[in-house]
Design an enzyme around this catalytic site. Structure first.
Site, mmCIF file in Angstrom:
data_model
loop_
_atom_site.group_PDB
_atom_site.id
_atom_site.type_symbol
_atom_site.label_atom_id
_atom_site.label_comp_id
_atom_site.label_asym_id
_atom_site.label_seq_id
_atom_site.Cartn_x
_atom_site.Cartn_y
_atom_site.Cartn_z
ATOM 1 N N SER A 1 1.957 -5.265 6.892
ATOM 2 C CA SER A 1 1.592 -4.999 5.499
ATOM 3 C C SER A 1 2.751 -5.351 4.575
ATOM 4 C CB SER A 1 1.235 -3.521 5.317
ATOM 5 O OG SER A 1 0.105 -3.185 6.075
ATOM 6 N N HIS B 1 0.855 -1.203 0.000
ATOM 7 C CA HIS B 1 0.000 0.000 0.000
ATOM 8 C C HIS B 1 0.883 1.241 0.000
ATOM 9 C CE1 HIS B 1 0.880 1.002 4.188
ATOM 10 N NE2 HIS B 1 0.665 -0.259 4.505
ATOM 11 N N ASP C 1 -4.132 -19.064 11.974
ATOM 12 C CA ASP C 1 -3.070 -19.706 12.741
ATOM 13 C C ASP C 1 -3.171 -19.351 14.220
ATOM 14 O OD1 ASP C 1 -0.262 -20.143 13.845
ATOM 15 O OD2 ASP C 1 -0.061 -20.917 11.806
#
Length: 416
Positions: free
Chosen positions: A364, A222, A349
């Site tokens: 990210s 991003h 998980d």
């Protein structure tokens, strides 16, 4: 009237039953399941074409010259699939925690302040000159501005000469000019223009991929925006460095978590940053990047190949140790044009959920692996559900990195 209503009811029921049965009819089922576009790699072209042509009720044949597969029923052409041949690309998956420093193109205005002049009247020369928050000051008196020091020098010279500063400003996509005269702050004994500015930004994120053929990389998934203006940072230059994760702030509903890390811009340099885009940051590494789990790299999985179901991500939770964690692709939304939110990813998980609560800031860019292929990167977390967030398809990151995806384009470049 009653017979007429009964007749309409019977017709409606028959039509509804027909619509429900229609997709189960072999030719119709085959027709609906045929994609209009498909991407195949050069190495498995014949296998992929054979798979496309396997229909029970429709006759299919391929035209390799036109890169199309045609389907017909009883000799009547019904549909075609456009086949795009992709390059065989093997990427080294990322997962490493990285530090980022960006130097802006120009200097960014992030606020106004009043200057105590020699009179009792306080004013902000910048605000009076209609310089707005979010503006980028590109030039002052014809000189390029890329740092606060360069602007300070011009302010001092103009103030001492009692002359205005002629500014060239970028505001969105518009270029404008204005002038302002510095005011001498007697208390601080310096000339000022009443603007808060910033020329750099720093933070952490995660490496997504490295292409050993070109040394190009992609990270974050991003854009990096200024914390005050919330606008994307236009970069003059940047550096990506090795980062060491020190702690994790666990996320919860409404409160995003965060990775804490430290890095040295002088000692841990990995490479350059040349682009800051909605799909991440991109540039070239100074040396090779390794991944012990995938030492020979992995092929690319394009958007159409992504399946809803199990996948894995790679990221760092402590120090520089990369780990693999289970996730689920909840939704896949392939598009013909580039989109930043092409998948919805859910953390499954137990270890990762226990340590982070889900997706946290700094995660990210974590690469997503499915069926032995890199398919994208984690980007944004859902604030109200930190266990889930968005992912971007890898092909759009590769496109932004300047890595050629299409076999035809690559052949034309070689020929020229």
């Amino acid at each position: 009237m009653k017979d007429q209503q009964t007749f309409k009811y019977i017709c409606g029921s028959v039509l509804l039953l027909f619509m429900l049965i229609l997709p189960l009819i072999a030719p119709v089922h085959d027709y609906l399941s045929i994609p209009t576009d498909v991407k195949i790699s050069a190495s498995n072209e014949s296998e992929a074409l054979t798979e496309l042509e396997e229909t029970e009720a429709l006759t299919a044949f391929s035209s390799t010259d036109d890169h199309q597969v045609f389907y017909e029923f009883a000799g009547v052409p019904l549909k075609k699939t456009d086949v795009t041949q992709m390059r065989d690309i093997r990427l080294i998956p990322g997962g490493q925690s990285v530090g980022v420093e960006l130097h802006t193109k120009g200097v960014l205005v992030v606020g106004h302040h009043l200057v105590n002049g020699e009179t009792e009247t306080k004013k902000s020369p910048g605000e009076e000159a209609n310089v707005l928050v979010g503006d980028i000051l590109l030039e002052g008196n014809g000189e390029e501005l890329n740092s606060m020091e360069e602007l300070s020098t011009i302010v001092k010279k103009s103030g001492e000469a009692e002359k205005p500063i002629e500014l060239k400003i970028k505001r969105g996509k518009e270029m404008i000019s204005t002038s302002l005269t510095p005011v001498f702050n007697a208390q601080e004994k310096e000339y000022q223009i009443g603007l808060y500015i910033r020329d750099s930004a720093a933070g952490i994120g995660t490496m997504t991929f490295y292409d050993p053929e070109t040394k190009k990389y992609g990270a974050l998934g991003h854009v990096i925006s200024d914390m005050d203006t919330k606008k994307p940072i236009e970069i003059h230059e940047g550096t990506i460095v090795r980062s060491h994760v020190t702690s994790i702030e666990k996320g919860s509903q409404g409160i995003p978590g965060e990775k804490k890390a430290k890095f040295s811009l002088r000692d841990d340099r990995l490479g350059t940053i040349t682009k800051n885009t909605p799909f991440g940051i991109f540039g070239e590494l100074d040396g090779d990047m390794e991944n012990e789990t995938y030492p020979k790299g992995v092929p690319v999985g394009f958007a159409e190949e992504v399946e809803e179901g199990p996948a894995q991500i790679m990221t760092v939770l402590d120090g520089e140790e990369m780990q693999t964690f289970d996730v689920e692709i909840v939704s896949n939304m392939p598009k013909k044009s580039a989109v930043t939110k092409g998948m919805i990813v859910k953390i499954t998980d137990p270890e990762l959920l226990d340590k982070t609560g889900g997706i946290v800031q700094g995660m990210s860019g974590s690469p997503i692996i499915q069926n032995g292929k890199i398919i994208g990167a984690v980007t944004h977390v859902f604030v109200n559900d930190p266990t889930s967030g968005y992912g971007v398809h890898i092909e759009w990151m590769l496109q932004e990195a300047g890595i050629e995806l299409y076999e035809d384009h690559a052949n034309k470049q070689k020929a020229s």
